[in-house]
Every structure is written in C-alpha cells, then in structure tokens.
Design an enzyme around this catalytic site. Sequence first.
Site, PDB file in Angstrom:
ATOM      1  CG  HIS A  67      -2.120  -0.728   1.243  1.00 53.36           C
ATOM      2  ND1 HIS A  67      -2.613  -1.385   2.350  1.00 53.36           N
ATOM      3  CD2 HIS A  67      -3.035  -0.938   0.248  1.00 53.36           C
ATOM      4  CE1 HIS A  67      -3.758  -1.986   2.036  1.00 53.36           C
ATOM      5  NE2 HIS A  67      -4.037  -1.730   0.776  1.00 53.36           N
ATOM      6  CB  CYS A 111      -2.641   0.740   8.498  1.00 53.25           C
ATOM      7  SG  CYS A 111      -1.210   0.567   7.453  1.00 53.25           S
TER       8      CYS A 111
HETATM    9  N1  ARG Z   1      -3.899  -6.946   6.927  1.00 57.30           N
HETATM   10  C1  ARG Z   1      -4.313  -5.751   6.251  1.00 57.30           C
HETATM   11  C2  ARG Z   1      -4.394  -6.022   4.755  1.00 57.30           C
HETATM   12  O1  ARG Z   1      -3.558  -6.730   4.262  1.00 57.30           O
HETATM   13  C3  ARG Z   1      -3.385  -4.617   6.529  1.00 57.30           C
HETATM   14  C4  ARG Z   1      -3.846  -3.317   5.941  1.00 57.30           C
HETATM   15  C5  ARG Z   1      -2.888  -2.206   6.158  1.00 57.30           C
HETATM   16  N2  ARG Z   1      -3.447  -0.992   5.769  1.00 57.30           N
HETATM   17  C6  ARG Z   1      -2.803   0.013   5.155  1.00 57.30           C
HETATM   18  N3  ARG Z   1      -3.429   1.122   4.963  1.00 57.30           N
HETATM   19  N4  ARG Z   1      -1.575  -0.135   4.701  1.00 57.30           N
HETATM   20  O2  ARG Z   1      -5.270  -5.566   4.059  1.00 57.30           O
END
Ligand code: ARG
Length: 278
Positions: A174, A268
């Site tokens: 991300h 996050c």
């Molecule tokens: N376990 C979550 C996923 O893989 C983590 C999300 C992290 N969020 C972020 N905005 N980077 O979707």
Amino acid sequence: MRLAWAGVPESLMALLMCRPEYFGIEYEINPWMHVAVEVDHERAVAEWEELHRAYAGLGQEIALVTPVDGLPDMVFTANAAVLWRRHAVLSRFQHAERAGEESHWRRALTGLGFEVHEVAPDISFEGAGDALFVGDHLFQAWGFRTDEAAHAEVARVLDVESTSLQLIDPRFYHLDTCFCPLDDSTALVAPGAFAPESLDLVRARIPRLIEVSVDVAAGFACNAMPFGDRVVSSTAAEALRSPLASAGFDIVCVPMDEFMKSGGGVRCLSLPLDLAVS
Ligand code: ARG
C-alpha cells in the site's frame, strides 16, 4: 457546508479509528501475514490504546467505528475510503476476506456526513491506503492492491489532479507503507518501494523528500500521521528523528509490533477526517 458531526470545532482535525476487538491474523493477503504467528491480543490492545492516547495528547478528536466479529482487518480504518472535503470514495477490496467491511464503512462514512461514491464494480481500490494528498494533489498507487484503472475514476469523482505511482516491492503493498506527506512540500519516502519513473514523479512534485531506507520502512516508519510539526509513527521511526528534526518535525513513536504482523502500522490504523468546510 459543515459536516454533520456535532461537537467538533471547525479547526480540529479528527481521526476515524476502530478498536482491535476482533483483530487477528485469520488469513494471509500480504507478505507480513502468517496465520501461524499468533497475535498477542492484550499487547495489540495496549498498542492501539497508546496510539489513541498519543492522538488525544495532540488534541485530536477520535471517532470510533464499531468493530465487527469476523472482520479482523477492520481495525485498519485507512482502507475504508479516500476522503476529500465532503466526499468519500469507498474501497473495493481486492481480497474477498476484506470485502465484508465495505458496507460497514459506507454506513459509518454516511453517518459522518460524507457523500459516498464507488469505483466501477470490476476495479479494486483500497482507499487512503493507496491514495494520499499533498496539498490538493492526489498521489495514488497501483501494483498490488489498487488497480491503476481506479486512479482516473477517483480523480474524476473528487475533481482533483492525480499522479499514479507504481509500487514494486510486495512488502510495501500500500502507498502508505512507503510514502507519507508531512506538509504541502515535505514527505517521507522509501525510494526502493517505487518503480524508478514513479520515484521521478514524486521528486518532481515534492521539493523536500526525507528518504527512508527499505529496512527502516520495513518497521512501518513511513506509515505515519503528521499533525503540524509533530509526526506520530512506529518505534522504527526513531531512526528518522534527526532528519525529521532538521526539517522541523518532532516525532512521537508508538510500538506497533502486533499490527505489523498484519502488515499495518500507525497510519493504517487511522483515517484522517477532513472536517473543513467545502
Ligand atoms: N492486513 C491488512 C491487509 O492486508 C493490513 C492493511 C494495512 N493498511 C494500510 N493502509 N496499509 O489488508
């Protein structure tokens, strides 16, 4: 028009968070997640509470969304939507494991006074995780979770200019794991996470970049929340204390080990709500 959220002074920024009541690693949808690695629930709660306290200490209002049993990643509110003024473009998760969150985010954001939009049904888009503003310019990422096709749609709906960046390292799946705008001309960036041409686009637009090694970024140091001259991040961001100080920023570090098991950190867990008039 003011947002329909009573009691919040106009000048305040506020954040949307979700208690880690049902947080855990129940599936693997990024390289950080291993179902065999157990989350210490008590520690996760303590880390989340410490973050919540750090925000309160910085004068931030926190809006809470009700956690839902069976949606362990709902704690990562950054993935609800991208917000701009009174508009929200809702996430459409790439993985079925998180798709159940969408209706809850829709309800929460509608309740906060946002007009909620969606991208086309066949396109995946993961909200503020992959879409970050520098001033009124939107940077959006593709490569892992969000489809490149989402970028033009999001920019059109929000009526903003957007730059598309390609992510190339699956650990930084991300945009908010490797890039963090601190003000209109400053950002943290982990160059190794980006395709070279994308990095050029970042360099061309943002005059002051604080470069972060992939090792430090792997401690979720770039997954940070700025508030004026303060930056809240994980303990790995201690390594950035001196470059941040040179740029006029002071850092507040919070341990994030339990959330890192899921591939998440400070940013996050936080969705900044723009309460300004539009
Ligand atoms: N376990 C979550 C996923 O893989 C983590 C999300 C992290 N969020 C972020 N905005 N980077 O979707």
